[in-house]
Design a protein around this motif. Structure first.
Motif, PDB file in Angstrom:
ATOM      1  N   ARG A 193       0.809  -1.221   0.000  1.00 19.81           N
ATOM      2  CA  ARG A 193       0.000   0.000   0.000  1.00 19.81           C
ATOM      3  C   ARG A 193       0.841   1.268   0.000  1.00 19.81           C
ATOM      4  N   SER A 194       1.804   1.349   0.909  1.00 21.41           N
ATOM      5  CA  SER A 194       2.596   2.577   1.023  1.00 21.41           C
ATOM      6  C   SER A 194       3.375   2.853  -0.257  1.00 21.41           C
ATOM      7  N   LEU A 195       3.854   1.790  -0.914  1.00 21.36           N
ATOM      8  CA  LEU A 195       4.602   1.979  -2.159  1.00 21.36           C
ATOM      9  C   LEU A 195       3.678   2.420  -3.293  1.00 21.36           C
ATOM     10  N   LEU A 196       2.481   1.870  -3.326  1.00 19.17           N
ATOM     11  CA  LEU A 196       1.525   2.261  -4.366  1.00 19.17           C
ATOM     12  C   LEU A 196       1.078   3.709  -4.175  1.00 19.17           C
ATOM     13  N   VAL A 197       0.828   4.105  -2.926  1.00 17.68           N
ATOM     14  CA  VAL A 197       0.430   5.494  -2.647  1.00 17.68           C
ATOM     15  C   VAL A 197       1.550   6.451  -3.060  1.00 17.68           C
ATOM     16  N   LYS A 198       2.784   6.087  -2.749  1.00 18.13           N
ATOM     17  CA  LYS A 198       3.915   6.947  -3.125  1.00 18.13           C
ATOM     18  C   LYS A 198       4.000   7.108  -4.635  1.00 18.13           C
ATOM     19  N   CYS A 199       3.756   6.022  -5.363  1.00 15.58           N
ATOM     20  CA  CYS A 199       3.809   6.072  -6.821  1.00 15.58           C
ATOM     21  C   CYS A 199       2.719   6.978  -7.387  1.00 15.58           C
ATOM     22  N   THR A 200       1.473   6.762  -6.973  1.00 17.15           N
ATOM     23  CA  THR A 200       0.383   7.578  -7.513  1.00 17.15           C
ATOM     24  C   THR A 200       0.512   9.040  -7.095  1.00 17.15           C
ATOM     25  N   SER A 201       1.024   9.272  -5.879  1.00 15.70           N
ATOM     26  CA  SER A 201       1.243  10.656  -5.430  1.00 15.70           C
ATOM     27  C   SER A 201       2.296  11.343  -6.284  1.00 15.70           C
ATOM     28  N   SER A 202       3.326  10.613  -6.623  1.00  9.70           N
ATOM     29  CA  SER A 202       4.392  11.193  -7.443  1.00  9.70           C
ATOM     30  C   SER A 202       3.903  11.499  -8.855  1.00  9.70           C
ATOM     31  N   VAL A 203       3.104  10.587  -9.411  1.00  6.98           N
ATOM     32  CA  VAL A 203       2.553  10.841 -10.747  1.00  6.98           C
ATOM     33  C   VAL A 203       1.694  12.099 -10.733  1.00  6.98           C
ATOM     34  N   THR A 204       0.778  12.173  -9.760  1.00  6.07           N
ATOM     35  CA  THR A 204      -0.111  13.334  -9.677  1.00  6.07           C
ATOM     36  C   THR A 204       0.673  14.604  -9.372  1.00  6.07           C
ATOM     37  N   GLY A 205       1.681  14.489  -8.483  1.00  3.74           N
ATOM     38  CA  GLY A 205       2.478  15.657  -8.106  1.00  3.74           C
ATOM     39  C   GLY A 205       3.249  16.235  -9.273  1.00  3.74           C
ATOM     40  N   LYS A 206       3.910  15.369 -10.047  1.00  3.32           N
ATOM     41  CA  LYS A 206       4.705  15.876 -11.174  1.00  3.32           C
ATOM     42  C   LYS A 206       3.806  16.383 -12.298  1.00  3.32           C
ATOM     43  N   ALA A 207       2.657  15.744 -12.497  1.00  2.25           N
ATOM     44  CA  ALA A 207       1.736  16.230 -13.525  1.00  2.25           C
ATOM     45  C   ALA A 207       1.151  17.583 -13.133  1.00  2.25           C
ATOM     46  N   LYS A 214      -6.329  26.777  -6.147  1.00  2.83           N
ATOM     47  CA  LYS A 214      -6.017  25.981  -4.954  1.00  2.83           C
ATOM     48  C   LYS A 214      -7.070  24.902  -4.724  1.00  2.83           C
ATOM     49  N   ALA A 215      -8.327  25.250  -4.901  1.00  2.32           N
ATOM     50  CA  ALA A 215      -9.398  24.275  -4.697  1.00  2.32           C
ATOM     51  C   ALA A 215      -9.300  23.139  -5.712  1.00  2.32           C
ATOM     52  N   ILE A 216      -8.980  23.459  -6.955  1.00  2.00           N
ATOM     53  CA  ILE A 216      -8.839  22.426  -7.986  1.00  2.00           C
ATOM     54  C   ILE A 216      -7.663  21.510  -7.676  1.00  2.00           C
ATOM     55  N   ILE A 217      -6.570  22.070  -7.161  1.00  3.51           N
ATOM     56  CA  ILE A 217      -5.404  21.263  -6.792  1.00  3.51           C
ATOM     57  C   ILE A 217      -5.781  20.237  -5.727  1.00  3.51           C
ATOM     58  N   VAL A 218      -6.559  20.664  -4.733  1.00  2.16           N
ATOM     59  CA  VAL A 218      -6.999  19.727  -3.692  1.00  2.16           C
ATOM     60  C   VAL A 218      -7.779  18.576  -4.323  1.00  2.16           C
ATOM     61  N   ASP A 219      -8.658  18.884  -5.273  1.00  2.62           N
ATOM     62  CA  ASP A 219      -9.424  17.840  -5.967  1.00  2.62           C
ATOM     63  C   ASP A 219      -8.516  16.875  -6.712  1.00  2.62           C
ATOM     64  N   LEU A 220      -7.540  17.422  -7.431  1.00  5.81           N
ATOM     65  CA  LEU A 220      -6.657  16.581  -8.237  1.00  5.81           C
ATOM     66  C   LEU A 220      -5.954  15.541  -7.370  1.00  5.81           C
ATOM     67  N   PHE A 221      -5.503  15.963  -6.188  1.00  2.00           N
ATOM     68  CA  PHE A 221      -4.770  15.025  -5.325  1.00  2.00           C
ATOM     69  C   PHE A 221      -5.710  14.097  -4.567  1.00  2.00           C
ATOM     70  N   THR A 222      -6.859  14.605  -4.172  1.00  2.00           N
ATOM     71  CA  THR A 222      -7.811  13.750  -3.464  1.00  2.00           C
ATOM     72  C   THR A 222      -8.291  12.615  -4.368  1.00  2.00           C
ATOM     73  N   ALA A 223      -8.562  12.955  -5.637  1.00  2.00           N
ATOM     74  CA  ALA A 223      -9.101  11.961  -6.567  1.00  2.00           C
ATOM     75  C   ALA A 223      -8.019  11.149  -7.262  1.00  2.00           C
ATOM     76  N   GLY A 224      -6.776  11.639  -7.269  1.00  2.00           N
ATOM     77  CA  GLY A 224      -5.755  10.999  -8.096  1.00  2.00           C
ATOM     78  C   GLY A 224      -4.719  10.178  -7.372  1.00  2.00           C
ATOM     79  N   THR A 225      -4.821  10.069  -6.047  1.00  2.00           N
ATOM     80  CA  THR A 225      -3.782   9.341  -5.321  1.00  2.00           C
ATOM     81  C   THR A 225      -4.340   8.103  -4.629  1.00  2.00           C
ATOM     82  N   GLU A 226      -5.048   8.290  -3.523  1.00  2.00           N
ATOM     83  CA  GLU A 226      -5.487   7.130  -2.747  1.00  2.00           C
ATOM     84  C   GLU A 226      -6.489   6.268  -3.509  1.00  2.00           C
ATOM     85  N   THR A 227      -7.347   6.879  -4.326  1.00  2.00           N
ATOM     86  CA  THR A 227      -8.319   6.082  -5.066  1.00  2.00           C
ATOM     87  C   THR A 227      -7.619   5.119  -6.022  1.00  2.00           C
TER      88      THR A 227
END
Length: 513
Positions: A178-192, A300-313
């Motif tokens: 789990r932790s490795l998958l979260v790190k991967c999706t967070s990095s993808v969303t973060g760099k995008a 800022k509000a859109i950024i919160v959405d991008l990370f909420t929907a693009g990482t843990e899900t």
């Protein structure tokens, strides 16, 4: 002068009046039956039906209640009226036939604070502003062209995932995925979102702030269910905790935006097609001319959405996929054979170009999303005007909850619904995941459907394909596939209660790893 009727005429008149009264009564009764409220469980004083939801799996509890009270079921949640929809026919009435009536969202304390006054895409009230945001997402931020642009980011970060699994599983040690998958999706969303040149420390600070924000946002807010007792959220410190988390997030986002603006000044000649999402939004802000002015607070509000929907899900879905494959070795073998045929003799940079050659893997992912939707109750909707669903009146102001998990596991919609059987999707024309057939809706449906499905699936498919290509997988300590628990916990999203532990034996690892 008074006119007198003959006895026969008087009798006829009386009978006509009685008949008219009866007809009016029947029509009125028929009309009132059409306007009847949906049935539901008996309410308790003060809490209403809340006690039915005091469980880690509310979607299951609601499905069980619907078996007794019907597919359109009324609940009183504290002081709030809610209706739960648990059939495809009723979902179609909400998401297609009356979509405009249910196109808004309720105002919740956590989203009001963390999403900058509900200026995000997910929780903005329906209206001109939301329509402008949806257009921005569909045509610019999350368009097919933009998803393709971030192919190199997905390639780099999923290969980093493979490298980290190799290190974590060295010597046959079980790997916690789990932790490795979260790190991967967070990095993808973060760099995008922020660009690869964004300071790494700032990105890490942002993810830490987002984690704090999500923890506090998943807490219970009294005012959401008991509006007259909203002051208790102040007394309990909930409102303060949310604002403190918002301030921490705000401080980091301000630094990231300043950093991005400085980079834009340095290189104004950057082709607009290669912009990260933040740079694109800042350019749209500065140029103006959009249907609705976009300011920094909206960004800022859109950024919160991008990370909420693009990482843990996405990471939770990937963990569910691997869990089901571990429980179904024959499916694992078939999926691996398909992936290895496709990827063999191809450079890693070329893998994503051939994802269309993996139809069985896509069936595996779709079947996983059917059994384990990461948002099993979708996001709540708010009835904007009274209308009818399933023959019942839904009053204006009612919150409507669609039990997507119940639809995806209903024997009315699926043969052997509890079985993990990817082959059921061989005829993709019959069932898709776009929410148009109202029995499989991993991304929601109707006009409020998540616009980021393309971005999420591109990351998910490549991540899972590489996990299957580069490793042989087994369960630790001699555990049998049927012994693997699949307990689920539902909070902000649904995920495994216990993190998946597996043994990853490397194979076909590139020399650079």
């Amino acid at each position: 002068m008074v006119m007198e009727m003959e006895p026969s005429s008087a009798t006829l008149f009386f009978l006509s009046v009685v008949t008219l009264v009866i007809l009016v009564s029947l029509v009125s009764r028929k009309s009132s039956s059409k306007l009847r409220r949906p049935p539901g469980p008996r309410d308790l004083p003060f809490v209403g039906s809340l006690h039915h939801l005091l469980t880690s799996q509310p979607h299951v509890a609601l499905r069980n209640l619907a078996k007794t009270h019907g597919p359109v079921m009324r609940l009183r949640l504290g002081q709030v009226e809610a209706v739960v929809v648990s059939s495809s026919a009723a979902a179609q009435e909400v998401l297609r036939d009356n979509d405009l009536s249910f196109a808004s969202r309720p105002n919740l304390l956590a989203t009001e604070i963390m999403c900058y006054g509900n200026l995000d895409v997910a929780f903005a009230p329906y209206g001109a502003y939301w329509r402008a945001l949806k257009k921005l997402c569909v045509l610019e931020l999350l368009s097919s062209r933009k998803v393709r642009q971030f192919k190199a980011v997905r390639d780099s970060e999923t290969m980093s995932l493979i490298k980290e699994i190799c290190a974590a599983g060295e010597g046959g040690k079980p790997v916690k995925l789990r932790s490795l998958l979260v790190k991967c999706t967070s990095s993808v969303t973060g760099k995008a979102t922020f660009g690869e040149r964004c300071d790494i420390d700032l990105r890490e600070q942002f993810m830490a702030a987002m984690e704090v924000a999500q923890i506090h946002s998943s807490g219970f807010c009294v005012g959401d269910l008991f509006p007259s007792l909203g002051f208790l959220d102040v007394a309990t410190g909930m409102r303060y905790q949310l604002w403190r988390a918002r301030q921490q997030l705000d401080n980091v986002v301000d630094k990231i935006i300043s950093d991005c603006e400085a980079r834009r000044e340095e290189k104004k000649s950057t082709p607009t097609g290669d912009e990260d999402l933040l740079s694109l939004m800042l350019r749209i802000r500065d140029e103006g001319g959009s249907d609705f002015p976009i300011e920094t607070i909206n960004i800022k509000a859109i950024i919160v959405d991008l990370f909420t929907a693009g990482t843990e899900t996405t990471s939770s879905t990937a963990e569910f996929v691997m869990s089901e494959l571990m429980r179904n070795p024959k499916v694992m073998k078939k999926a691996q054979e398909e992936v290895r045929r496709m990827m063999e003799n191809k450079s890693p940079q070329d893998h994503e170009n051939h994802m269309d050659e993996l139809p069985y893997l896509r069936m595996v992912i779709k079947e996983t999303m059917r059994l384990h939707p990461v948002v099993p109750l979708l996001l709540p909707r708010l009835c904007r005007e009274s209308c009818h669903v399933g023959g019942f009146e839904i009053a204006k102001g009612t919150r409507v909850i669609i039990n997507a998990w119940a639809l995806a596991t209903s024997p009315e919609n699926w043969n052997e619904p509890e079985e993990f059987r990817p082959e059921r999707f061989e005829d993709s024309v019959v069932v898709n995941d776009k929410g148009t057939q109202f029995k499989l809706m991993p991304f929601g449906g109707g006009r409020r459907m998540c616009p980021g499905d393309g971005f999420a699936l591109a990351t998910l498919e490549l991540m899972v394909a590489r996990l299957l290509y580069y490793f042989e997988w087994s369960l630790p300590d001699g555990m049998r596939p049927d012994e693997l628990d699949m307990d689920v916990k539902v909070g902000t999203t649904s995920r495994r209660r216990n993190e998946l532990r597996v043994v990853a034996s490397p194979c076909s690892i590139p020399k650079e790893i």
